[in-house]
Design a protein around this motif. Structure first.
Motif, PDB file in Angstrom:
ATOM      1  N   HIS A   1      28.380 -26.406 -45.438  1.00 12.17           N
ATOM      2  CA  HIS A   1      27.073 -26.317 -44.762  1.00 12.17           C
ATOM      3  C   HIS A   1      26.607 -24.865 -44.683  1.00 12.17           C
ATOM      4  CE1 HIS A   1      23.931 -26.832 -41.732  1.00 12.17           C
ATOM      5  NE2 HIS A   1      24.494 -25.838 -41.069  1.00 12.17           N
ATOM      6  N   TYR A   2      27.514 -23.962 -44.357  1.00 11.58           N
ATOM      7  CA  TYR A   2      27.169 -22.544 -44.246  1.00 11.58           C
ATOM      8  C   TYR A   2      26.672 -21.993 -45.590  1.00 11.58           C
ATOM      9  CZ  TYR A   2      27.895 -17.497 -43.800  1.00 11.58           C
ATOM     10  OH  TYR A   2      27.733 -16.130 -43.820  1.00 11.58           O
ATOM     11  N   LEU A   3      27.392 -22.314 -46.663  1.00 13.25           N
ATOM     12  CA  LEU A   3      27.010 -21.805 -47.988  1.00 13.25           C
ATOM     13  C   LEU A   3      25.686 -22.395 -48.464  1.00 13.25           C
ATOM     14  CD1 LEU A   3      30.430 -21.829 -49.892  1.00 13.25           C
ATOM     15  CD2 LEU A   3      29.271 -19.894 -48.829  1.00 13.25           C
ATOM     16  N   LYS A   4      25.539 -23.694 -48.264  1.00 11.46           N
ATOM     17  CA  LYS A   4      24.377 -24.384 -48.824  1.00 11.46           C
ATOM     18  C   LYS A   4      23.124 -24.221 -47.981  1.00 11.46           C
ATOM     19  CE  LYS A   4      22.916 -28.913 -50.570  1.00 11.46           C
ATOM     20  NZ  LYS A   4      23.329 -30.331 -50.788  1.00 11.46           N
ATOM     21  N   ASN A   5      23.247 -24.397 -46.665  1.00 11.86           N
ATOM     22  CA  ASN A   5      22.060 -24.469 -45.815  1.00 11.86           C
ATOM     23  C   ASN A   5      21.733 -23.166 -45.090  1.00 11.86           C
ATOM     24  OD1 ASN A   5      21.698 -27.286 -46.372  1.00 11.86           O
ATOM     25  ND2 ASN A   5      23.349 -27.723 -44.941  1.00 11.86           N
ATOM     26  N   VAL A   6      22.741 -22.322 -44.896  1.00 13.96           N
ATOM     27  CA  VAL A   6      22.493 -21.038 -44.229  1.00 13.96           C
ATOM     28  C   VAL A   6      22.291 -19.927 -45.250  1.00 13.96           C
ATOM     29  CG1 VAL A   6      23.377 -19.334 -42.588  1.00 13.96           C
ATOM     30  CG2 VAL A   6      23.809 -21.773 -42.202  1.00 13.96           C
ATOM     31  N   MET A   7      23.237 -19.808 -46.180  1.00 11.66           N
ATOM     32  CA  MET A   7      23.159 -18.736 -47.181  1.00 11.66           C
ATOM     33  C   MET A   7      22.395 -19.138 -48.445  1.00 11.66           C
ATOM     34  SD  MET A   7      24.559 -16.583 -45.342  1.00 11.66           S
ATOM     35  CE  MET A   7      24.243 -15.260 -46.504  1.00 11.66           C
ATOM     36  N   ARG A   8      22.072 -20.428 -48.562  1.00 11.01           N
ATOM     37  CA  ARG A   8      21.265 -20.948 -49.681  1.00 11.01           C
ATOM     38  C   ARG A   8      21.910 -20.701 -51.044  1.00 11.01           C
ATOM     39  NH1 ARG A   8      17.911 -24.425 -47.094  1.00 11.01           N
ATOM     40  NH2 ARG A   8      16.862 -23.405 -45.352  1.00 11.01           N
ATOM     41  N   LEU A   9      23.218 -20.835 -51.112  1.00 11.82           N
ATOM     42  CA  LEU A   9      23.907 -20.684 -52.394  1.00 11.82           C
ATOM     43  C   LEU A   9      23.898 -22.012 -53.142  1.00 11.82           C
ATOM     44  CD1 LEU A   9      27.008 -18.432 -51.552  1.00 11.82           C
ATOM     45  CD2 LEU A   9      24.673 -17.769 -52.201  1.00 11.82           C
TER      46      LEU A   9
END
Length: 239
Positions: free
Chosen positions: A27-35
């Motif tokens: 979730h952090y990578l995809k939705n927060v950092m937009r990776l």
């Protein structure tokens, strides 16, 4: 220059490994950092160092990363543990974050006679430690221990360990002399509660042969400020 995104994993890391990141990190990578697929992320643990990874697949539940390069070895961990009396949660967050940033081996929370708090949410503190390490380029996650009574904790330490007691009444600044005589020992920094230690606790500390009162300067510091200042001072001498 793009932002370096780091994730701590409590897993074995090695070149060419394919790793599955679980829901929270995904979730952090995809939705927060937009990776997205093809983007780079850096993974580290406290044993194997830091690795560059490439996202090869991602969905809402997990992310698959392939390790493609080792960029850093573990190096040397801080040899100082912090013993601190529990303080209010807002100040505790600052203490945990900043002490993690400057380098500490373990957090050892204790209850003293004048402690204003009596409980600690270990899971919450572990999350703060993890996030701070990811953001501050640290490789080692400090351990957070369960809360214990001050006297019992002090009595559990090895007699050869050295406990630096931050004391506003002390004029002792000879830390370097102590370190020369105890190079291979375990070191602790003891920080008192907001209302200072009781007379009974001070008497206990004065009778401990391995407890050394030290000065952090003439100013009276808050507990969280004293913890950071003391760790910076000791890390500069020990590590």
């Amino acid at each position: 220059m793009s932002l370096k995104v780091r994730i701590y994993l409590n897993k074995k890391l090695d070149l060419d490994l394919d790793l599955i990141l679980e829901k929270e990190d995904s979730h952090y990578l995809k939705n927060v950092m937009r990776l997205r697929e093809g983007d780079n992320v850096f993974l580290f643990n406290s044993q194997d160092g830091e690795f560059e990874g490439r996202i090869i697949s991602s969905d809402k539940n997990n992310t698959k990363v392939k390790l493609v390069a080792k960029i850093k070895n573990t190096g040397k961990q801080s040899n100082i543990s912090l013993i601190f009396s529990l303080i209010k949660s807002s100040k505790l967050d600052y203490l945990i974050q900043k002490c993690t940033e400057v380098g500490v081996k373990e957090f050892i929370p204790v209850i003293s006679e004048k402690s204003v708090a009596k409980n600690l949410n270990i899971k919450r503190v572990e999350k703060i430690i993890k996030e701070t390490c990811e953001q501050s380029n640290q490789l080692f996650l400090p351990v957070i221990h369960e809360v214990g009574k001050l006297e019992k904790k002090l009595q559990s330490f090895d007699k050869n360990s050295v406990i630096f007691f931050a004391d506003t009444n002390s004029s002792n600044k000879k830390i370097d002399e102590v370190l020369k005589e105890n190079k291979n020992n375990k070191f602790y920094l003891l920080i008192g509660p907001e209302g200072d230690f009781s007379l009974k606790e001070r008497d206990l500390l004065s009778k401990m042969s391995n407890c050394l009162p030290i000065s952090l300067g003439q100013n009276i510091l808050r507990s969280e400020t004293a913890a950071v200042a003391g760790l910076v001072l000791l890390n500069s001498q020990i590590n």
